[in-house]
Design an enzyme around this catalytic site. Sequence first.
Site, PDB file in Angstrom:
ATOM      1  N   LYS A  22      31.715  41.240  84.121  1.00  0.00           N
ATOM      2  CA  LYS A  22      33.080  40.690  84.169  1.00  0.00           C
ATOM      3  C   LYS A  22      33.059  39.187  84.410  1.00  0.00           C
ATOM      4  O   LYS A  22      33.725  38.425  83.713  1.00  0.00           O
ATOM      5  CB  LYS A  22      33.856  41.392  85.301  1.00  0.00           C
ATOM      6  CG  LYS A  22      35.132  40.665  85.713  1.00  0.00           C
ATOM      7  CD  LYS A  22      35.859  41.367  86.840  1.00  0.00           C
ATOM      8  CE  LYS A  22      35.427  41.018  88.235  1.00  0.00           C
ATOM      9  NZ  LYS A  22      35.940  39.751  88.770  1.00  0.00           N
ATOM     10  N   ASN A  23      32.276  38.763  85.409  1.00  0.00           N
ATOM     11  CA  ASN A  23      32.340  37.350  85.809  1.00  0.00           C
ATOM     12  C   ASN A  23      31.590  36.410  84.856  1.00  0.00           C
ATOM     13  O   ASN A  23      31.631  35.195  85.034  1.00  0.00           O
ATOM     14  CB  ASN A  23      31.854  37.175  87.252  1.00  0.00           C
ATOM     15  CG  ASN A  23      32.862  37.758  88.235  1.00  0.00           C
ATOM     16  OD1 ASN A  23      33.988  38.082  87.852  1.00  0.00           O
ATOM     17  ND2 ASN A  23      32.458  37.906  89.491  1.00  0.00           N
ATOM     18  N   CYS A 116      44.481  34.759  98.462  1.00  0.00           N
ATOM     19  CA  CYS A 116      44.386  36.155  98.034  1.00  0.00           C
ATOM     20  C   CYS A 116      43.789  36.968  99.168  1.00  0.00           C
ATOM     21  O   CYS A 116      43.528  36.435 100.246  1.00  0.00           O
ATOM     22  CB  CYS A 116      43.550  36.277  96.772  1.00  0.00           C
ATOM     23  SG  CYS A 116      41.810  36.082  97.053  1.00  0.00           S
ATOM     24  N   ARG A 121      40.837  30.400  99.237  1.00  0.00           N
ATOM     25  CA  ARG A 121      40.297  30.108  97.900  1.00  0.00           C
ATOM     26  C   ARG A 121      41.004  28.952  97.172  1.00  0.00           C
ATOM     27  O   ARG A 121      41.626  29.142  96.134  1.00  0.00           O
ATOM     28  CB  ARG A 121      40.300  31.377  97.035  1.00  0.00           C
ATOM     29  CG  ARG A 121      39.469  32.470  97.635  1.00  0.00           C
ATOM     30  CD  ARG A 121      39.452  33.706  96.789  1.00  0.00           C
ATOM     31  NE  ARG A 121      38.552  33.617  95.648  1.00  0.00           N
ATOM     32  CZ  ARG A 121      38.431  34.582  94.743  1.00  0.00           C
ATOM     33  NH1 ARG A 121      39.153  35.669  94.832  1.00  0.00           N
ATOM     34  NH2 ARG A 121      37.592  34.452  93.747  1.00  0.00           N
ATOM     35  N   ASP A 305      29.729  39.615  96.800  1.00  0.00           N
ATOM     36  CA  ASP A 305      30.322  40.720  96.034  1.00  0.00           C
ATOM     37  C   ASP A 305      29.622  42.060  96.283  1.00  0.00           C
ATOM     38  O   ASP A 305      30.045  43.089  95.755  1.00  0.00           O
ATOM     39  CB  ASP A 305      30.298  40.408  94.522  1.00  0.00           C
ATOM     40  CG  ASP A 305      31.286  39.312  94.156  1.00  0.00           C
ATOM     41  OD1 ASP A 305      32.158  39.000  94.987  1.00  0.00           O
ATOM     42  OD2 ASP A 305      31.178  38.755  93.048  1.00  0.00           O
ATOM     43  N   ARG A 397      40.114  46.652  87.858  1.00  0.00           N
ATOM     44  CA  ARG A 397      40.006  45.243  87.470  1.00  0.00           C
ATOM     45  C   ARG A 397      38.569  44.881  87.123  1.00  0.00           C
ATOM     46  O   ARG A 397      38.326  44.015  86.305  1.00  0.00           O
ATOM     47  CB  ARG A 397      40.440  44.335  88.630  1.00  0.00           C
ATOM     48  CG  ARG A 397      41.910  44.331  88.893  1.00  0.00           C
ATOM     49  CD  ARG A 397      42.236  43.328  89.950  1.00  0.00           C
ATOM     50  NE  ARG A 397      41.717  42.013  89.563  1.00  0.00           N
ATOM     51  CZ  ARG A 397      41.758  40.941  90.322  1.00  0.00           C
ATOM     52  NH1 ARG A 397      42.300  40.999  91.504  1.00  0.00           N
ATOM     53  NH2 ARG A 397      41.272  39.802  89.900  1.00  0.00           N
TER      54      ARG A 397
HETATM   55  N1  EPU Z   1      36.026  26.785  97.414  1.00  0.00           N
HETATM   56  C1  EPU Z   1      36.645  25.638  97.866  1.00  0.00           C
HETATM   57  N2  EPU Z   1      37.192  24.782  96.946  1.00  0.00           N
HETATM   58  C2  EPU Z   1      37.136  25.011  95.610  1.00  0.00           C
HETATM   59  C3  EPU Z   1      36.497  26.175  95.148  1.00  0.00           C
HETATM   60  C4  EPU Z   1      35.943  27.053  96.074  1.00  0.00           C
HETATM   61  O1  EPU Z   1      36.713  25.400  99.072  1.00  0.00           O
HETATM   62  O2  EPU Z   1      37.661  24.194  94.841  1.00  0.00           O
HETATM   63  C5  EPU Z   1      35.428  27.730  98.386  1.00  0.00           C
HETATM   64  C6  EPU Z   1      36.107  29.107  98.348  1.00  0.00           C
HETATM   65  O3  EPU Z   1      37.283  29.143  99.126  1.00  0.00           O
HETATM   66  C7  EPU Z   1      35.008  29.995  98.887  1.00  0.00           C
HETATM   67  C8  EPU Z   1      33.726  29.321  98.351  1.00  0.00           C
HETATM   68  O4  EPU Z   1      34.104  28.002  97.991  1.00  0.00           O
HETATM   69  O5  EPU Z   1      34.993  29.978 100.285  1.00  0.00           O
HETATM   70  C9  EPU Z   1      33.097  29.984  97.152  1.00  0.00           C
HETATM   71  O6  EPU Z   1      34.081  30.265  96.190  1.00  0.00           O
HETATM   72  P1  EPU Z   1      33.809  30.223  94.624  1.00  0.00           P
HETATM   73  O7  EPU Z   1      34.613  29.129  94.023  1.00  0.00           O
HETATM   74  O8  EPU Z   1      32.355  30.240  94.350  1.00  0.00           O
HETATM   75  O9  EPU Z   1      34.457  31.605  94.155  1.00  0.00           O
HETATM   76  P2  EPU Z   1      35.145  31.861  92.781  1.00  0.00           P
HETATM   77  O10 EPU Z   1      34.487  31.023  91.758  1.00  0.00           O
HETATM   78  O11 EPU Z   1      36.617  31.786  92.931  1.00  0.00           O
HETATM   79  C10 EPU Z   1      33.528  33.719  91.911  1.00  0.00           C
HETATM   80  C11 EPU Z   1      33.665  35.145  91.499  1.00  0.00           C
HETATM   81  C12 EPU Z   1      33.935  35.997  92.726  1.00  0.00           C
HETATM   82  C13 EPU Z   1      32.765  35.829  93.684  1.00  0.00           C
HETATM   83  C14 EPU Z   1      32.587  34.350  94.036  1.00  0.00           C
HETATM   84  C15 EPU Z   1      31.387  34.072  94.916  1.00  0.00           C
HETATM   85  C16 EPU Z   1      34.501  34.963  89.239  1.00  0.00           C
HETATM   86  C17 EPU Z   1      35.619  35.148  88.281  1.00  0.00           C
HETATM   87  N3  EPU Z   1      34.739  35.260  90.524  1.00  0.00           N
HETATM   88  O12 EPU Z   1      34.770  33.369  92.515  1.00  0.00           O
HETATM   89  O13 EPU Z   1      33.998  37.334  92.286  1.00  0.00           O
HETATM   90  O14 EPU Z   1      33.012  36.549  94.871  1.00  0.00           O
HETATM   91  O15 EPU Z   1      32.452  33.583  92.829  1.00  0.00           O
HETATM   92  O16 EPU Z   1      30.236  34.534  94.322  1.00  0.00           O
HETATM   93  O17 EPU Z   1      33.413  34.578  88.847  1.00  0.00           O
HETATM   94  C18 EPU Z   1      34.629  39.587  92.380  1.00  0.00           C
HETATM   95  O18 EPU Z   1      34.100  39.751  91.269  1.00  0.00           O
HETATM   96  O19 EPU Z   1      34.996  40.556  93.102  1.00  0.00           O
HETATM   97  C19 EPU Z   1      34.834  38.246  92.900  1.00  0.00           C
HETATM   98  C20 EPU Z   1      35.683  37.970  93.888  1.00  0.00           C
END
Ligand code: EPU
Length: 418
Positions: A22-23, A116, A121, A305, A397
Site C-alpha cells: 500500500k505505502n 489523526c 502528524r 507499523d 484500508r
Molecule cells: N513529521 C513531522 N513533520 C512533517 C512530517 C512528519 O513532524 O512534516 C513527524 C510525524 O508527526 C511523525 C514522524 O515525523 O512523528 C514520522 O512521520 P512520517 O512523515 O514518516 O509518516 P508518514 O509519512 O505520514 C508513513 C506511512 C505510515 C507509517 C509512517 C512511519 C504512508 C502512506 N504512510 O506515514 O503508515 O506509519 O510513514 O513509517 O507511507 C500505515 O500504513 O498504517 C501507516 C500509518
Amino acid sequence: MDRLVIRGGRRLKGEVQISGAKNAALPIMASTILSQGKHNIKDVPHLRDVMTMGKLLANLGAGFHIHNNETIIDCDRIKNFEAPYDLVKTMRASVLVLCPLVARFGRAKVSLPGGCAIGARPINLHLMGLEKMGAKIQLESGYVIAKATRLKGASIYFDTITVTGTENLMMAAVLAKGTTILENAAREPEVVDLANCLIKMGARINGAGSSVIEIEGVDELKPIANYSIIPDRIESGTFMAVAGITGGDLVLKNCIPEHLDAVIMKLKDAGVVFKETKKGLRVIGPEKLIARDAKTIPYPGFPTDMQAQFMAMMTVAKGTSIIKETVFENRFMHVAELKRMGADINIEGGTATVKGVERLKGAPVMATDLRASASLVVAALCAKGETIIHRIYHLDRGYERMDEKLRQIGADIERLTS
Ligand code: EPU
C-alpha cells in the site's frame, strides 16, 4: 458497518500470497501526475486507500481504471489542481499529490490533513522543502496553496525523518531546475520503490535507500510502463505475527525477507522459526512465545507499523516485554482493546509494559486505526472463545482480503455486513 467474528485457538497452516505494498502504491500513483500520457502499474493492491487515491486523481481530471492486476492512470487531461478536504480527511497520504502538482503544473491547493488517531502528524517538513525549492506557500482556510513558475534544486535537511515528506520532495525535485540534495531522508523500501519507478520514467536519482538522496532535475518524464509494486512488508510482518501467536506454520509467498530484517530478528528472539524455501518464507510459531522488548524507529529499525501486532504477540508471551513507540506520540490505541481481552498492559508516556498472560479471552472490541485493527485480529486468533471486531473499515484500508486469506489457512473467521 462490517465487523469480523473470530473464534480463536486454531493453529494456522498453509500458504499466504502477500499483496503489493500500500505505502509504495500510493506515492507511485501520485507520481503519475508528473508526466502526461497513460501509466500502467502492476500489483497495486485492491484497498480502500488505493481507491481513495484513484478518486483523488480522477478529481484532478485523470482517468483511473483497475483491471485485474493492471492499474491504468491517464494523465493527459489534468485540469484541476485541488485535493479537497473530503478526500484528504479520509486518507492523509492524499498530501502526496502536492509536490507532483506544483512540479508539473506550477500550482496546487491541498487540504491540510489535520491530526489523526495516531498523532498530530504535521506536514511542516513537506512545506519547508517545497518553499526552499522556490514555491510560494500560503495557508488559507485549512488549505495549502502552493505556486511556482519552475521549482529549483535546493539542499534540504529533514529535522525528523519523514517517509511521505521524503517522497513528496523527491517528486518535486525530479522536474526542478538543477540539483536537489535531501539529507536525513527516509530509507524505507517504499521510498526506494518510488525512486526506482521515477528512474524508469526518466528521472535522475542517486542514493535512495540511504539517508542522502541526490536528484538532478530533468525537463520532462515518460509515463510509467508496466512497473510492479514491491510486496507489502507490513502485511508479511502481520502474517508472521499470526504464525507466531497461533503456533502456526505458514509459507509467505511474494515476501522480501530483507525488508523485514529487524522484525525477523526480533521474532526469532521471541521463539519464531524462519526457513527460506523455494515457495517462499516459511514461518513456524513456537508452543510458547518468549517476551522480548522492542523500540520503534525509522527503517531499518523496528517499524512503528508492526508495533501493535508485536504487542498482541507479547500479551501471551512468557515474561514481561517493554515496548517503546518513538515515531508517533499516540500509537497505543489498541492497548485498551487488548485489555478488554484480558491482556496485562500498562502505559507510561511512549512506553508500554506488557506482562504475558496464559491466554486471552474473546470479547467485543473496536478497531481504531489500521495497525491497531491488525493487532486485534492477531490477538483474536489465539484467544479463547469469540471476538467481535467492530469498525473493520480501518483494516480494509490497508489489508487486501485479509479475512479470506486467514480463512484459507484455517482460521475460524466470518465477516458480518450490516
Ligand atoms: N513529521 C513531522 N513533520 C512533517 C512530517 C512528519 O513532524 O512534516 C513527524 C510525524 O508527526 C511523525 C514522524 O515525523 O512523528 C514520522 O512521520 P512520517 O512523515 O514518516 O509518516 P508518514 O509519512 O505520514 C508513513 C506511512 C505510515 C507509517 C509512517 C512511519 C504512508 C502512506 N504512510 O506515514 O503508515 O506509519 O510513514 O513509517 O507511507 C500505515 O500504513 O498504517 C501507516 C500509518
